[in-house]
Design a protein around this motif. Structure first.
Motif, short mmCIF file in Angstrom:
data_model
loop_
_atom_site.label_atom_id
_atom_site.label_comp_id
_atom_site.label_asym_id
_atom_site.label_seq_id
_atom_site.Cartn_x
_atom_site.Cartn_y
_atom_site.Cartn_z
N SER A 30 0.83 -1.20 0.00
CA SER A 30 0.00 0.00 0.00
C SER A 30 0.87 1.26 0.00
CB SER A 30 -0.92 0.00 1.22
OG SER A 30 -1.59 1.23 1.35
N GLU A 31 1.95 1.21 0.74
CA GLU A 31 2.84 2.37 0.82
C GLU A 31 3.64 2.59 -0.45
OE1 GLU A 31 5.06 1.39 4.29
OE2 GLU A 31 3.35 1.75 5.63
N GLN A 34 1.31 3.66 -6.38
CA GLN A 34 0.94 5.04 -6.67
C GLN A 34 -0.56 5.22 -6.92
OE1 GLN A 34 3.20 7.52 -6.41
NE2 GLN A 34 4.59 5.90 -5.76
N LYS A 39 -3.95 1.44 -3.76
CA LYS A 39 -3.46 1.77 -2.43
C LYS A 39 -4.53 1.50 -1.38
CE LYS A 39 -0.82 5.38 -1.91
NZ LYS A 39 0.44 5.04 -1.28
N GLN A 40 -5.75 1.95 -1.65
CA GLN A 40 -6.85 1.76 -0.73
C GLN A 40 -7.20 0.27 -0.59
OE1 GLN A 40 -10.54 3.59 -1.92
NE2 GLN A 40 -11.45 3.34 0.09
N SER A 43 -4.54 -1.35 1.58
CA SER A 43 -4.69 -0.88 2.95
C SER A 43 -5.88 -1.55 3.65
CB SER A 43 -4.85 0.64 2.97
OG SER A 43 -4.96 1.11 4.29
#
Length: 60
Positions: A30-31, A34, A39-40, A43
């Motif tokens: 996730s980190e 881009q 990412k969501q 996460s």
């Protein structure tokens, strides 16, 4: 859950460990990614894996 055998407790520990490792890896992904949607997604999956590990531990 007080009547669990040692082998069953060991198995639960392994599952909790696997959930924690998965959560950590997903958070790292996730980190690094881009794209906000991906990412969501990573996460959210990380949080769910962590919650699953916590739920297992609470049942003991």
């Amino acid at each position: 859950m007080q009547n669990l055998k040692q082998s069953e407790l060991n198995w639960i520990r392994e599952v909790v460990s696997a959930h924690n490792m998965t959560s950590s890896k997903l958070q790292t992904y996730s980190e690094q990614v881009q794209d906000p949607q991906i990412k969501q997604m990573f996460s959210k999956a990380s949080t769910q894996a962590q919650q699953a590990a916590q739920n297992l531990l609470q049942m003991l």
